[in-house]
Design an enzyme around this catalytic site. Structure first.
Site, PDB file in Angstrom:
ATOM      1  N   CYS A  53      37.099  11.090  -0.692  1.00 44.34           N
ATOM      2  CA  CYS A  53      35.615  11.324  -0.889  1.00 44.34           C
ATOM      3  C   CYS A  53      35.282  12.040  -2.352  1.00 44.34           C
ATOM      4  O   CYS A  53      35.996  13.208  -2.281  1.00 44.34           O
ATOM      5  CB  CYS A  53      35.138  11.935   0.444  1.00 44.34           C
ATOM      6  SG  CYS A  53      33.201  12.252   0.286  1.00 44.34           S
TER       7      CYS A  53
ATOM      8  N   CYS B 265      33.340  19.433  -0.145  1.00 35.68           N
ATOM      9  CA  CYS B 265      32.885  20.090   1.059  1.00 35.68           C
ATOM     10  C   CYS B 265      34.368  20.957   1.529  1.00 35.68           C
ATOM     11  O   CYS B 265      35.353  20.106   1.759  1.00 35.68           O
ATOM     12  CB  CYS B 265      32.785  19.231   2.435  1.00 35.68           C
ATOM     13  SG  CYS B 265      31.363  18.027   1.852  1.00 35.68           S
TER      14      CYS B 265
ATOM     15  N   CYS C 130      36.620  19.921   4.479  1.00 37.23           N
ATOM     16  CA  CYS C 130      37.032  18.784   4.827  1.00 37.23           C
ATOM     17  C   CYS C 130      38.355  18.135   4.015  1.00 37.23           C
ATOM     18  O   CYS C 130      38.638  18.061   3.103  1.00 37.23           O
ATOM     19  CB  CYS C 130      35.747  17.812   4.439  1.00 37.23           C
ATOM     20  SG  CYS C 130      35.925  15.928   4.923  1.00 37.23           S
TER      21      CYS C 130
ATOM     22  N   CYS D 117      30.241   6.333  17.521  1.00 40.92           N
ATOM     23  CA  CYS D 117      29.917   7.029  16.170  1.00 40.92           C
ATOM     24  C   CYS D 117      30.914   6.525  14.998  1.00 40.92           C
ATOM     25  O   CYS D 117      31.997   6.664  14.934  1.00 40.92           O
ATOM     26  CB  CYS D 117      29.871   8.418  16.011  1.00 40.92           C
ATOM     27  SG  CYS D 117      29.196   9.283  17.385  1.00 40.92           S
TER      28      CYS D 117
ATOM     29  N   CYS E 109      25.839   5.379  16.357  1.00 38.82           N
ATOM     30  CA  CYS E 109      25.531   6.382  15.417  1.00 38.82           C
ATOM     31  C   CYS E 109      26.419   5.951  14.110  1.00 38.82           C
ATOM     32  O   CYS E 109      27.514   5.690  14.469  1.00 38.82           O
ATOM     33  CB  CYS E 109      25.870   7.619  16.087  1.00 38.82           C
ATOM     34  SG  CYS E 109      25.668   9.085  14.897  1.00 38.82           S
TER      35      CYS E 109
ATOM     36  N   CYS F 100      20.586  13.053  13.694  1.00 39.64           N
ATOM     37  CA  CYS F 100      21.781  13.943  14.231  1.00 39.64           C
ATOM     38  C   CYS F 100      22.099  14.681  13.377  1.00 39.64           C
ATOM     39  O   CYS F 100      22.542  14.301  12.214  1.00 39.64           O
ATOM     40  CB  CYS F 100      23.006  12.936  14.723  1.00 39.64           C
ATOM     41  SG  CYS F 100      24.272  13.957  15.185  1.00 39.64           S
TER      42      CYS F 100
ATOM     43  N   ARG G 142      25.611  18.987  20.988  1.00 39.02           N
ATOM     44  CA  ARG G 142      26.799  18.203  20.994  1.00 39.02           C
ATOM     45  C   ARG G 142      28.001  19.221  20.627  1.00 39.02           C
ATOM     46  O   ARG G 142      27.888  19.688  19.683  1.00 39.02           O
ATOM     47  CB  ARG G 142      27.115  16.882  20.190  1.00 39.02           C
ATOM     48  CG  ARG G 142      25.893  15.895  20.466  1.00 39.02           C
ATOM     49  CD  ARG G 142      26.130  14.886  19.674  1.00 39.02           C
ATOM     50  NE  ARG G 142      24.905  13.970  19.650  1.00 39.02           N
ATOM     51  CZ  ARG G 142      24.760  13.140  20.807  1.00 39.02           C
ATOM     52  NH1 ARG G 142      25.680  12.937  21.744  1.00 39.02           N
ATOM     53  NH2 ARG G 142      23.472  12.418  20.827  1.00 39.02           N
TER      54      ARG G 142
HETATM   55  N1  SAM Z   1      30.672  11.965   4.461  1.00 37.34           N
HETATM   56  C1  SAM Z   1      29.595  12.035   5.528  1.00 37.34           C
HETATM   57  C2  SAM Z   1      28.920  13.231   5.397  1.00 37.34           C
HETATM   58  O1  SAM Z   1      29.584  14.454   4.805  1.00 37.34           O
HETATM   59  O2  SAM Z   1      27.696  13.282   5.726  1.00 37.34           O
HETATM   60  C3  SAM Z   1      30.114  11.826   6.757  1.00 37.34           C
HETATM   61  C4  SAM Z   1      31.282  12.339   7.371  1.00 37.34           C
HETATM   62  S1  SAM Z   1      31.653  14.108   7.717  1.00 37.34           S
HETATM   63  C5  SAM Z   1      33.311  14.174   8.124  1.00 37.34           C
HETATM   64  C6  SAM Z   1      30.512  14.667   8.907  1.00 37.34           C
HETATM   65  C7  SAM Z   1      30.429  16.086   9.402  1.00 37.34           C
HETATM   66  O3  SAM Z   1      31.903  16.537   9.978  1.00 37.34           O
HETATM   67  C8  SAM Z   1      30.488  17.210   8.339  1.00 37.34           C
HETATM   68  O4  SAM Z   1      29.166  17.165   7.868  1.00 37.34           O
HETATM   69  C9  SAM Z   1      31.070  18.281   8.989  1.00 37.34           C
HETATM   70  O5  SAM Z   1      29.860  18.941   9.789  1.00 37.34           O
HETATM   71  C10 SAM Z   1      31.854  17.729  10.086  1.00 37.34           C
HETATM   72  N2  SAM Z   1      33.334  18.213   9.530  1.00 37.34           N
HETATM   73  C11 SAM Z   1      34.024  17.515   8.824  1.00 37.34           C
HETATM   74  N3  SAM Z   1      35.403  18.147   8.774  1.00 37.34           N
HETATM   75  C12 SAM Z   1      35.294  19.222   9.604  1.00 37.34           C
HETATM   76  C13 SAM Z   1      36.055  20.149   9.961  1.00 37.34           C
HETATM   77  N4  SAM Z   1      37.483  20.380   9.305  1.00 37.34           N
HETATM   78  N5  SAM Z   1      35.748  20.939  10.905  1.00 37.34           N
HETATM   79  C14 SAM Z   1      34.756  20.849  11.624  1.00 37.34           C
HETATM   80  N6  SAM Z   1      33.810  19.825  11.347  1.00 37.34           N
HETATM   81  C15 SAM Z   1      34.023  19.269  10.131  1.00 37.34           C
HETATM   82 FE1  SF4 Z   2      33.111  13.588   1.973  1.00 33.18          FE
HETATM   83 FE2  SF4 Z   2      33.946  15.140   4.080  1.00 33.18          FE
HETATM   84 FE3  SF4 Z   2      31.859  16.200   2.599  1.00 33.18          FE
HETATM   85 FE4  SF4 Z   2      31.590  13.827   4.093  1.00 33.18          FE
HETATM   86  S1  SF4 Z   2      32.267  16.036   4.842  1.00 33.18           S
HETATM   87  S2  SF4 Z   2      30.984  14.142   2.176  1.00 33.18           S
HETATM   88  S3  SF4 Z   2      33.610  12.926   4.032  1.00 33.18           S
HETATM   89  S4  SF4 Z   2      34.179  15.721   1.787  1.00 33.18           S
END
Ligand code: SAM
Ligand code: SF4
Ligand code: DTB
Length: 328
Positions: A51, A55, A58, A95, A126, A186, A263
């Site tokens: 990606c 973030c 992530c 989801c 979702c 959500c 949730r």
């Molecule tokens: N890429 C899309 C986005 O960011 O909107 C969707 C997938 S992203 C993995 C969805 C959510 O998962 C993130 O907004 C975050 O809140 C949660 N998430 C991702 N990695 C995480 C982690 N290591 N621990 C807890 N929550 C996590």
């Molecule tokens: Fe990409 Fe992970 Fe951020 Fe979603 S949370 S936008 S998958 S880096």
């Protein structure tokens, strides 16, 4: 539905003696939801890794050295097979998540076919795919998508400490496109990223003062090695969220957003059963089941059915049209 919560009011809720906070949260919960039911949801990563966003939490960011392998968008049939299996395991909600900054228009026909197929199985649908244009949101809505997950993740004032490749305002714009298309929103975030109590107050305040998301995921950071925040937490273990503070956050979400599904999302794997039980008491009414979230491990079906049995709780029936039932 109150959307005029002040920061002071939310601070006062966080500051309540724990018993008082729990009593209020449980009272609000009982008035609005079937009190011993929890919705079981299953996650599937339909496009993993690589990606372009940064973030800090992530495993799927191109900046993370997490060992997660990047894949292409899955085929519709493979997704429907996974959905059928989730249904067999008792899930009422499916989801689908993609590690994208945003979907491309050419992906939309495959995505809408996934939505239609899962819906035909009688499960709530979702998706979480990153930013959406108004037209993409409309096409997903027409296919019957029940919910779109797009998290604010943290307080507006803390946002840039976690993500720099997009802004809080970008998030709000997609949320507006989703809402205007008639899809349930959500939207939640993560606690335990080293943020302050003030940031948690700002996070709940932002959610409770927008048109309330129909669904509010509260994730506890899953610290992944090779991500900025995972490595930070490994170096400073004291930054790990205190379980009581986590439960307080769930309770304040329940009180300020009385009709939203709250949730209990990522992070249950490392949570004690007692902490999870307190979260249910505080008003959480949905969990992710199965032994995997998107890329991270999850508690697993056996542990979950044992916990629900111990607590005398049962799975909520599927509500494929995405409308929440009133309290019994
Ligand atoms: N890429 C899309 C986005 O960011 O909107 C969707 C997938 S992203 C993995 C969805 C959510 O998962 C993130 O907004 C975050 O809140 C949660 N998430 C991702 N990695 C995480 C982690 N290591 N621990 C807890 N929550 C996590
Ligand atoms: Fe990409 Fe992970 Fe951020 Fe979603 S949370 S936008 S998958 S880096
Ligand atoms: C959300 O707020 N939590 C879920 C869902 N939305 C997509 C995802 C949690 C992801 C946990 C980390 C992982 O599996 O990589």
């Amino acid at each position: 539905m109150r959307t005029d919560w002040t920061r002071d009011e939310i601070t006062a809720l966080f500051d309540l003696p724990f018993n008082d906070l729990m009593f209020e949260a449980q009272s609000v919960h009982r008035a609005n939801f079937s009190r011993n039911e929890v919705q079981l949801s299953t996650l599937l990563s339909i496009k993993t890794g690589g990606c372009p966003e940064d973030c800090g939490y992530c495993s799927q960011s191109k900046d993370a050295d997490s060992g997660v392998k990047a894949t292409k968008l899955m085929d519709v049939q493979a997704v429907l097979q996974a959905a059928a299996q989730a249904k067999d395991h008792g899930s009422g909600r499916f989801c689908m998540g993609a590690a994208w900054r945003n979907p491309k228009d050419k992906d939309i026909p495959k995505l809408t076919a996934m939505v239609k197929g899962v819906r035909e199985m009688g499960m709530e649908t979702c998706m979480t795919l990153g930013m959406l244009t108004a037209s993409q949101a409309k096409q997903l809505a027409d296919a019957g998508l029940d919910y779109y997950n797009h998290n604010i993740d943290t307080a507006p004032e803390n946002y840039a400490n976690v993500i720099t490749t997009r802004t809080f305002e970008d998030r709000m714009e997609t949320l507006e496109n989703v809402r205007s298309a008639g899809i349930n929103v959500c939207c939640g975030g993560i606690v335990g990223m080293g943020e302050t109590r003030g940031d948690r107050i700002g996070f709940i305040h932002a959610l409770a003062t927008m048109p309330h998301p129909e669904s509010v995921p509260i994730n506890a950071l899953v610290p992944v090695k090779g991500t900025v925040l995972g490595d930070m937490l490994a170096d400073t273990p004291l930054a790990k969220i205190d379980e009581i503070e986590f439960v307080r956050t769930v309770a304040v979400a329940r009180i300020t957003m009385p009709h939203s599904m709250v949730r209990l999302s990522a992070g249950r794997e490392s949570m004690s059963e007692s902490c999870q039980a307190l979260c249910f008491m505080a008003g959480a009414n949905s969990i992710f089941t199965g032994d995997k979230l998107l890329t991270a491990p999850n508690a697993g079906d056996d542990k979950d059915s044992a916990l629900l049995a111990k607590l005398g709780m049962k799975a909520m029936a599927a509500q494929p049209h995405g409308h929440l039932e009133a309290a019994e």
